[in-house]
Design a protein around this motif. Sequence first.
Motif, PDB file in Angstrom:
ATOM      1  N   TYR A 160      16.707   7.827   3.122  1.00 54.21           N
ATOM      2  CA  TYR A 160      15.321   7.807   3.594  1.00 54.21           C
ATOM      3  C   TYR A 160      14.608   6.637   2.942  1.00 54.21           C
ATOM      4  CZ  TYR A 160      10.555   9.034   4.738  1.00 54.21           C
ATOM      5  OH  TYR A 160       9.270   8.990   5.229  1.00 54.21           O
ATOM      6  N   HIS A 161      14.004   5.789   3.783  1.00 52.10           N
ATOM      7  CA  HIS A 161      13.302   4.627   3.243  1.00 52.10           C
ATOM      8  C   HIS A 161      11.865   4.543   3.729  1.00 52.10           C
ATOM      9  CE1 HIS A 161      17.003   3.129   1.498  1.00 52.10           C
ATOM     10  NE2 HIS A 161      17.606   3.246   2.661  1.00 52.10           N
ATOM     11  N   GLY A 162      11.389   5.558   4.440  1.00 48.13           N
ATOM     12  CA  GLY A 162      10.014   5.516   4.921  1.00 48.13           C
ATOM     13  C   GLY A 162       9.953   5.820   6.403  1.00 48.13           C
ATOM     14  N   ASN A 163       8.737   5.790   6.954  1.00 41.80           N
ATOM     15  CA  ASN A 163       8.556   6.309   8.302  1.00 41.80           C
ATOM     16  C   ASN A 163       7.874   5.380   9.283  1.00 41.80           C
ATOM     17  OD1 ASN A 163       8.183   9.260   9.915  1.00 41.80           O
ATOM     18  ND2 ASN A 163       9.747   9.041   8.346  1.00 41.80           N
TER      19      ASN A 163
ATOM     20  N   GLU B 195      13.864   2.118  -5.050  1.00 40.22           N
ATOM     21  CA  GLU B 195      13.633   2.945  -6.254  1.00 40.22           C
ATOM     22  C   GLU B 195      12.279   3.624  -6.160  1.00 40.22           C
ATOM     23  OE1 GLU B 195      15.105   3.023  -9.688  1.00 40.22           O
ATOM     24  OE2 GLU B 195      16.849   1.759  -9.329  1.00 40.22           O
ATOM     25  N   ILE B 196      11.854   3.874  -4.932  1.00 37.90           N
ATOM     26  CA  ILE B 196      10.538   4.480  -4.732  1.00 37.90           C
ATOM     27  C   ILE B 196      10.477   5.852  -5.408  1.00 37.90           C
ATOM     28  CG2 ILE B 196       9.091   5.486  -2.889  1.00 37.90           C
ATOM     29  CD1 ILE B 196       9.955   2.959  -1.218  1.00 37.90           C
ATOM     30  N   GLN B 197      11.585   6.560  -5.370  1.00 42.78           N
ATOM     31  CA  GLN B 197      11.569   7.892  -5.996  1.00 42.78           C
ATOM     32  C   GLN B 197      12.047   7.891  -7.458  1.00 42.78           C
ATOM     33  OE1 GLN B 197      12.083  12.469  -4.762  1.00 42.78           O
ATOM     34  NE2 GLN B 197      12.621  10.965  -3.282  1.00 42.78           N
ATOM     35  N   PRO B 198      13.202   7.290  -7.768  1.00 40.81           N
ATOM     36  CA  PRO B 198      13.639   7.354  -9.174  1.00 40.81           C
ATOM     37  C   PRO B 198      12.902   6.424 -10.119  1.00 40.81           C
ATOM     38  CG  PRO B 198      15.268   6.203  -7.842  1.00 40.81           C
ATOM     39  CD  PRO B 198      14.239   6.722  -6.893  1.00 40.81           C
TER      40      PRO B 198
ATOM     41  N   ASN C 189       0.777  -1.242   0.000  1.00 41.11           N
ATOM     42  CA  ASN C 189       0.000   0.000   0.000  1.00 41.11           C
ATOM     43  C   ASN C 189       0.808   1.291   0.000  1.00 41.11           C
ATOM     44  OD1 ASN C 189      -2.753  -1.292   0.590  1.00 41.11           O
ATOM     45  ND2 ASN C 189      -1.388  -2.175   2.112  1.00 41.11           N
ATOM     46  N   SER C 190       2.094   1.196   0.255  1.00 37.94           N
ATOM     47  CA  SER C 190       2.900   2.419   0.341  1.00 37.94           C
ATOM     48  C   SER C 190       4.372   2.039   0.212  1.00 37.94           C
ATOM     49  CB  SER C 190       2.696   3.113   1.697  1.00 37.94           C
ATOM     50  OG  SER C 190       3.173   2.269   2.730  1.00 37.94           O
ATOM     51  N   GLY C 191       5.194   3.063   0.015  1.00 41.12           N
ATOM     52  CA  GLY C 191       6.621   2.826  -0.083  1.00 41.12           C
ATOM     53  C   GLY C 191       7.172   2.228   1.197  1.00 41.12           C
ATOM     54  N   THR C 192       6.773   2.785   2.319  1.00 42.93           N
ATOM     55  CA  THR C 192       7.345   2.299   3.584  1.00 42.93           C
ATOM     56  C   THR C 192       6.932   0.862   3.856  1.00 42.93           C
ATOM     57  OG1 THR C 192       7.889   2.956   5.832  1.00 42.93           O
ATOM     58  CG2 THR C 192       5.581   3.145   5.216  1.00 42.93           C
ATOM     59  N   GLU C 193       5.714   0.500   3.480  1.00 39.74           N
ATOM     60  CA  GLU C 193       5.305  -0.902   3.693  1.00 39.74           C
ATOM     61  C   GLU C 193       6.101  -1.828   2.777  1.00 39.74           C
ATOM     62  OE1 GLU C 193       1.227  -2.068   2.910  1.00 39.74           O
ATOM     63  OE2 GLU C 193       1.668  -4.108   3.555  1.00 39.74           O
TER      64      GLU C 193
END
Length: 393
Positions: free
Chosen positions: A132-135, A217-220, A103-107
Amino acid sequence: MDKDFLKYQAQTTSTPLGLEVSHAKGSYIYDSKGKAHLDFVAGVSACGLGHCHPRVVKAIKEQSERYLHVMVYGEYAQEPGIGLTKKLAASLPDPLEMTYLVNSGTEAMEGAIKLARRFTGRSEIIAARNAYHGNTMGSLSLMSFEERKAPFRPLLPDVSFIDFNVVEDLDKISKRTAAVVLETIQGGAGFILPENNYLLEVQRKCQEMGTLLILDEIQPGFGRTGKLFAFEHYNIVPDILVMGKSMASGLPVGAFTASRDIMLSLSQNPILGHITTFGGNALIAAAALATLEVLQESDLIASTLEKEEQFRQRLHHPLIDEIRGKGLMLAMIMRDAETANRLVTACASKGLVLFWLLFEQRAVRISPPLTISSEEIDKGCDIILEVLAELQQ
Ligand SMILES: Cc1ncc(COP(=O)(O)O)c(C=O)c1O
């Protein structure tokens, strides 16, 4: 600013930007007074195809008339998720074959950490400083900024840090290390590219130690740097690829991909190694499939490099020290943090959306939709240069 927004909706800072959004289309966000704001941020790299791309909206509408949610992840065979994961496998090098949808990058990062620990039977995770890999608790543990982590301790044990691009630090990777987790291009740190053969060296050391290489690669990802995924620039293949953000053109999503061999360990001994209710949601998978189709059927990915060139040619000014990044993942590194702040706020009042980076205070992000036109790039650069001229006076 809308008072109810501040009163009822939980905030992340005491000074949100507070733009009152009416609608968004293409490269523009329209506020409640009808003013158009040219978007150089794209929902922080989450809207690669711009706002409300017609193919994505069509896919969402069609899927919404069939079904939305029918079962928790993994039990029922649903066409959008199957089509999406099959197309991802066809787009990725071997052995990246099976994708777990979340559901999200951090998950997705949590899932990747769990998968690496489960597959290797080891516990140590090595991450890079300033990453940064999530919260959520696991991915927050991979952040090196103690002041952001301290109030939430205890976090994951057995996490160590290395400096990005420092080959000597790779000696810390050992037979105890389950995974090395890196952003292919460091985002929050200031859009820092891997130098020389750094990633090849990381891969070599990981292979020597039986450690998995997890690339975030959540951002690029999804075309932003001129390839579908940024690792393709560097002659390596990660063991686990983590993605999110632009994947579904603005709907909440995350995913991690690995070889069949690695991925099967999440469904055996014990079963249900990672479970989620909404992961693989049909509406979101349909949007992600349409996104991938548009990217692969158009020249958008290759065009990011020409657009990068246009930005680099236009953005020369004594207050800009450097332009960092690749493709449409660019950051202006300003003379100081105050200049960066003033630039973002002054451009906002002139109808140009810019934003900061998490850790590099002098940076101003430029991560527009991949669909942005040459005229729109010029228009936004004109505003930036006009504001910088005013700041210099
Ligand atoms: C590199 C990277 N990893 C992970 C994340 C976390 O993704 P999400 O906000 O979807 O949880 C982000 C979000 O900014 C990111 O940029």
